[in-house]
Design an enzyme around this catalytic site. Structure first.
Site, PDB file in Angstrom:
ATOM      1  N   SER A  61       0.857  -1.187   0.000  1.00 44.44           N
ATOM      2  CA  SER A  61       0.000   0.000   0.000  1.00 44.44           C
ATOM      3  C   SER A  61       0.892   1.235   0.000  1.00 44.44           C
ATOM      4  CB  SER A  61      -0.921   0.018   1.227  1.00 44.44           C
ATOM      5  OG  SER A  61      -0.153   0.198   2.419  1.00 44.44           O
TER       6      SER A  61
ATOM      7  N   VAL B  51       3.031  -1.020   4.854  1.00 44.68           N
ATOM      8  CA  VAL B  51       2.439   0.281   5.123  1.00 44.68           C
ATOM      9  C   VAL B  51       3.570   1.299   5.181  1.00 44.68           C
ATOM     10  CG1 VAL B  51       2.490  -0.049   7.645  1.00 44.68           C
ATOM     11  CG2 VAL B  51       0.907   1.610   6.630  1.00 44.68           C
TER      12      VAL B  51
ATOM     13  N   VAL C  22       7.216  -2.220   7.162  1.00 43.49           N
ATOM     14  CA  VAL C  22       7.092  -0.769   7.142  1.00 43.49           C
ATOM     15  C   VAL C  22       7.919  -0.258   5.971  1.00 43.49           C
ATOM     16  CG1 VAL C  22       7.652   1.381   8.347  1.00 43.49           C
ATOM     17  CG2 VAL C  22       6.603  -0.510   9.600  1.00 43.49           C
ATOM     18  N   LYS C  23       7.315   0.596   5.162  1.00 47.34           N
ATOM     19  CA  LYS C  23       7.987   1.120   3.977  1.00 47.34           C
ATOM     20  C   LYS C  23       8.751   2.400   4.320  1.00 47.34           C
ATOM     21  CE  LYS C  23       5.794   0.767  -0.034  1.00 47.34           C
ATOM     22  NZ  LYS C  23       4.707   0.844  -1.053  1.00 47.34           N
ATOM     23  N   ILE C  24      10.029   2.406   3.971  1.00 49.19           N
ATOM     24  CA  ILE C  24      10.888   3.574   4.138  1.00 49.19           C
ATOM     25  C   ILE C  24      11.431   3.957   2.763  1.00 49.19           C
ATOM     26  CG2 ILE C  24      13.076   4.412   5.100  1.00 49.19           C
ATOM     27  CD1 ILE C  24      12.623   2.656   7.510  1.00 49.19           C
TER      28      ILE C  24
END
Length: 367
Positions: free
Chosen positions: A43, A107, A138-140
């Site tokens: 997402s 996310v 977790v998207k960075i």
């Protein structure tokens, strides 16, 4: 088995869904995608903007959150976390059955933090702590400022999806950040996972624009080739970095490779085949995250074959020719990174503005 199942079981590539809507959690659509062979989900702010501004699936929870005194921004994150939690539930059995290879849901941290290392660190930790599920990524963003956060999160044993990658040079830095993070992480490493998301179609869009501006026959003949070639060369870098004595020492502690993930894989140019960025990037230990329309297209007429490393010399030759005719791929990458960050920030800001308008509407309706 469907072609999506074949992608994984015959060729080692995991097809993921690049979309999420609340209705899909309630009507079983996401579960049906998993049955068809989808093995994960991504997402981003643009996806949530589309989901939350169409229909009224979020109105009830949103009104309740506002009634509890939450700000619009805080309510937004609660809406997001509800959707992410539902998707994590759907994909948890696959995560268990695959021994942690797949079943992940991604996310993204607030995109406004893309140039803020400490802010990204704090946001990534907060998301991991609030959700605390083994199949969460977790998207960075893979910006220069994001690199220390990627290394630190990996060293803390947290699983990260590095997003917005456009260049081989930055990809090499992302791999190094992951390796250093693993080396600093104590104990068994088998619970730490990661992917590095190369954005594919956007590269062709910008490179093609520059090739057309140059206008020579040699330049025009290269249209539609740079993005796939760069992905194929990136795969060679992946195989080189995740081998040898350094990697073997980490693997002995249970470390998992940081898989290349092909993102932005719907074709933007209607002249190109709609499965171009799937067909040409198939290979072991990779992920391709696709919008539902592209998943449908590949299921219908995609070509199943190992292609990502079929001819690495030819891929390098394409990139060399692109440079020779006058396209600076590093400059392209810098531009696309800036545009990508700006686009996600705009989606986030536009969504908050839309939610603010919805809040006003709900108040007027007496809710």
């Amino acid at each position: 088995m469907s072609s999506l199942h074949d992608l994984y079981h015959r060729y080692g590539q995991s097809p993921w869904l690049d979309n999420l809507r609340r209705e899909w959690l309630h009507d079983g659509e996401l579960a049906r995608w998993v049955e068809r062979g989808v093995r994960g989900l991504t997402s981003n702010p643009s996806i949530f903007q589309k989901a939350m501004t169409s229909g009224n699936a979020y109105d009830g929870q949103f009104a309740s959150l506002l009634a509890d005194g939450l700000s619009v921004a805080d309510a937004y994150w609660e809406l997001v976390l509800t959707d992410i939690g539902g998707a994590l539930d759907v994909l948890a059995p696959l995560h268990d059955d695959s021994d942690g290879v797949d079943g992940y849901v991604s996310v993204e941290v607030d995109p406004a933090l893309a140039r803020d290392t400490q802010g990204t660190l704090a946001a990534a930790r907060a998301l991991h702590q609030r959700i605390d599920r083994p199949n969460l990524y977790v998207k960075i963003p893979g910006t220069a400022e994001g690199l220390p956060a990627i290394q630190a999160m990996t060293a803390e044993g947290r699983s990260i999806n590095v997003t917005l990658l456009f260049s081989l040079e930055r990809y090499a830095e992302v791999i190094e950040a992951y390796l250093q993070g693993l080396e600093a992480c104590p104990g068994d490493l088998s619970s730490v996972s990661g992917v590095a998301s190369f954005f594919i179609s956007r590269t062709d869009t910008e490179v093609d624009r520059r090739l057309e501006a140059i206008g020579t026959p040699d330049a025009l003949a290269l249209r539609g080739q740079a993005a796939v070639a760069q992905g194929q060369v990136a795969y060679q870098l992946f195989t080189e970095k995740f081998s040898g004595s350094r990697w073997e020492a980490l693997a002995a502690r249970g470390a998992r490779v940081q898989r290349p993930l092909w993102a932005s894989t719907s074709t933007k140019n209607p002249a190109y085949p709609d499965t171009l960025y799937v067909d040409r990037l198939i290979g072991p230990h990779t992920v391709n995250t696709l919008p539902d329309a592209t998943l449908e297209a590949f299921t219908d007429h995609g070509a199943l074959a190992r292609t990502v490393d079929a001819d690495p010399d030819a891929a390098r030759a394409v990139l060399a020719r692109v440079g020779e005719v006058g396209v600076d791929l590093e400059e392209v990458a810098r531009q696309l990174e800036d545009e990508g960050v700006s686009a996600f920030v705009k989606s986030f800001d536009d969504l908050l503005a839309s939610l603010t308008a919805t809040a006003d509407r709900l108040v007027e309706a007496g809710r």
